[in-house]
Scaffold this active site. Structure first.
Site, PDB file in Angstrom:
ATOM      1  N   ALA B  49     -23.615  90.011 -24.822  1.00  0.00           N
ATOM      2  CA  ALA B  49     -24.138  89.092 -24.022  1.00  0.00           C
ATOM      3  C   ALA B  49     -24.573  87.714 -24.549  1.00  0.00           C
ATOM      4  O   ALA B  49     -24.860  87.805 -25.984  1.00  0.00           O
ATOM      5  CB  ALA B  49     -25.497  89.460 -23.430  1.00  0.00           C
ATOM      6  N   THR B  50     -24.315  86.708 -24.024  1.00  0.00           N
ATOM      7  CA  THR B  50     -24.435  85.270 -24.642  1.00  0.00           C
ATOM      8  C   THR B  50     -25.631  84.442 -24.319  1.00  0.00           C
ATOM      9  O   THR B  50     -26.646  85.011 -24.494  1.00  0.00           O
ATOM     10  CB  THR B  50     -23.357  84.510 -24.777  1.00  0.00           C
ATOM     11  OG1 THR B  50     -22.734  84.662 -23.173  1.00  0.00           O
ATOM     12  CG2 THR B  50     -22.219  85.322 -25.246  1.00  0.00           C
ATOM     13  N   THR B  51     -25.704  83.188 -23.943  1.00  0.00           N
ATOM     14  CA  THR B  51     -26.592  82.341 -23.967  1.00  0.00           C
ATOM     15  C   THR B  51     -27.749  82.320 -23.202  1.00  0.00           C
ATOM     16  O   THR B  51     -27.569  82.560 -21.831  1.00  0.00           O
ATOM     17  CB  THR B  51     -26.069  80.752 -23.644  1.00  0.00           C
ATOM     18  OG1 THR B  51     -24.779  80.873 -24.470  1.00  0.00           O
ATOM     19  CG2 THR B  51     -26.735  79.933 -24.230  1.00  0.00           C
TER      20      THR B  51
END
Lengths: 246, 272
Positions: B49-51
């Site tokens: 999962a990113t930002t």
């Protein structure tokens, strides 16, 4: 070494049951009423912090009479059971039936195996989408379990309170009517007059907690769109509800 | 015989769901697992999962996350949600190994609700932040093997009457942030954008626009961050927390905000 006297199993069980019954009969009563808006739980309890009614899970509530330390440990065990189950399976998989059967087994085991039985009586209530699917389970000190319809009355003066509630109960009651009925029934328990809001502990399982409206505007302010149906009502909420017409 | 019994009762009296699991059902914890030796040699190909961005505004805090999960160079999911309500007054966002992060979120949600039911009162915001830190520290052995989870936590402190924001490192270190913070692969770019866009006392609507625009900038330069997707009608997940509790910003509102950002950028016709 002292010689143990022989006591027949019948006598032993009877003595234990009498002991537990006496303990429970000393306590004040609790009423659980299923109605159109959901399930109302009303207990005569002057303490604002030592609860007899508690939230177990999204749609499940707990009510008890008897010894505080004993039913409090059962309540906490119930919360743990429900949370572990909901966490390892899914929230939907936590049911009142499963919880009631765990309670029945623990109460039964304590009744036969321990030094003294639990002096408690429990109610496990689950609210559903429709009133027909509501579940009310009553559990007694020996582990017996009963599936009740409409309402449950437990505690010292259960018979008297029960007949008062039975006279007034209708499936079409709303929360104000159900709470008024329960408080009216509990009065026969006390010596005189109507019970003030400060003398009772009231909580509800709101049938429509998940809809954005909630069944009642004043309740839905804090519970907007919540899957948790349990709401504890404070004194002001109770007074406001009782002032309403059905 | 009296004393050991009393001691046992006191030792068993915990209001923490995690402690209960640790004692009775340790296999249910998302961490607490021995990975085979040498697992660290080849990093696992699992969704990441990113930002996540979080910022304070007048009367509360806001948290927003993009919708992309990546697995190496592959987009693992376009729909993943990485910002969750923790309870009525707090939200958390997660970056890192998605599988562990999502279970950790579930555990944290149950932890807060469990405390509330056992104790009959809400945990303080500091208490919630500390519990989350302890869970992240519990995941440290996994983090050392490359399966790190880094959360961001925001809530409304009902006692102090202010919104507060907490960031964490993989060792469970907890740091309070004053203005805004970002985590995840696109965090550097989002942070740059926030430095220019954020100012004190933003209104809630302005804060939503700032968060969406900073995620837009992150998606512009970071391949692992997804921008607003008008084709699939996918918008970032945005939660605000104020005195009245946590609220998910509706899709329609986000569509309008993202639309106006895309429009402004189209008109500007800038290369970078």
């Amino acid at each position: 070494m002292t010689q143990q006297f022989y006591v027949s199993p019948e006598q032993l069980m009877k003595d234990r049951a009498d002991f537990a019954r006496k303990g429970i009969a000393r306590g004040r009563s609790v009423v659980v009423v299923s109605c159109q808006d959901g399930i109302a739980l009303v207990a005569e309890n002057p303490s604002p912090s030592l609860h007899k009614i508690g939230e177990i899970y999204d749609k499940i509530a707990f009510a008890a009479v008897g010894k505080y330390n004993e039913f409090e440990s059962l309540r906490q065990a119930g919360v743990r059971y429900a949370d572990v189950r909901g966490y390892s399976y899914d929230r939907e998989d936590v049911t009142a039936r499963g919880l009631a059967s765990v309670y029945a087994q623990s109460l039964g085991a304590v009744f036969t195996a321990e030094q003294k039985p639990f002096e408690v009586e429990l109610a496990v209530a689950e609210v559903a989408q429709t009133q027909d699917e509501d579940h009310l389970y009553r559990l007694t000190f020996d582990g017996s379990i009963a599936d009740e319809q409409g309402f449950i009355v437990m505690g010292g003066q259960a018979d008297r309170v029960s007949s008062a509630i039975a006279d007034g109960w209708r499936a079409s009651l709303r929360f104000p009517g159900a709470i008024r009925l329960a408080m009216g029934g509990l009065v026969t328990d006390a010596e005189a007059g109507a019970l003030p809001a400060t003398a009772v502990e009231v909580a509800v399982l709101d049938r429509l907690s998940e809809s954005s409206r909630g069944s009642r505007r004043e309740l839905s302010e804090s519970s907007r769109g919540s899957r948790r149906a349990f709401r504890r009502l404070n004194d002001a909420d109770i007074t406001a509800l009782l002032a309403e017409e059905d | 015989m009296q004393e050991p019994t009393a001691h046992q009762v006191a030792a068993n009296a915990t209001s923490s769901f995690t402690e209960h699991l640790q004692r009775d059902r340790p296999e249910l914890l998302p961490y607490n697992r021995d990975l085979p030796a040498g697992a660290a040699a080849a990093p696992l190909q699992v969704p990441h999962a990113t930002t996540i961005v979080a910022l304070s505004y007048e009367g509360g805090v806001l948290m927003a996350g993009d919708r992309r999960a990546t697995m190496g160079n592959v987009i693992a999911s376009r729909h993943i949600e990485k910002v969750f309500p923790a309870d009525h007054y707090s939200v958390l966002g997660i970056a890192g190994t998605a599988g562990i992060a999502i279970d950790l979120t579930r555990l944290f949600q149950v932890e807060l609700e469990h405390y509330e039911k056992i104790e009959g009162t809400l945990l303080s915001l500091e208490g919630k932040a500390n519990r989350l830190g302890a869970m992240i520290r519990g995941n440290l052995p996994m983090a050392l093997q490359g399966l790190a989870v880094v959360p961001l936590f925001a809530g409304f402190d009902t006692a102090a009457g202010v919104g507060r924001l907490f960031s964490y490192d993989v060792t469970g270190g907890r740091y309070e942030e004053r203005e805004h913070h970002t985590v995840g692969s696109g965090s550097v770019f989002a942070r740059g954008a926030l430095k220019k866009l954020w100012r004190p006392n933003l209104t809630e609507a302005e804060a939503v626009a700032v968060a969406v625009e900073s995620l837009y900038d992150a998606a512009d330069d970071d391949s692992a961050t997804g921008g607003p997707d008008p084709v699939r009608q996918l918008w970032p997940v945005v939660y605000t927390v104020s005195r009245s509790g946590a609220r998910r910003v509706p899709e329609s509102e986000l569509a309008a905000v993202a639309g106006s950002i895309i429009e402004a950028r189209t008109i500007a016709r800038r290369e970078a």
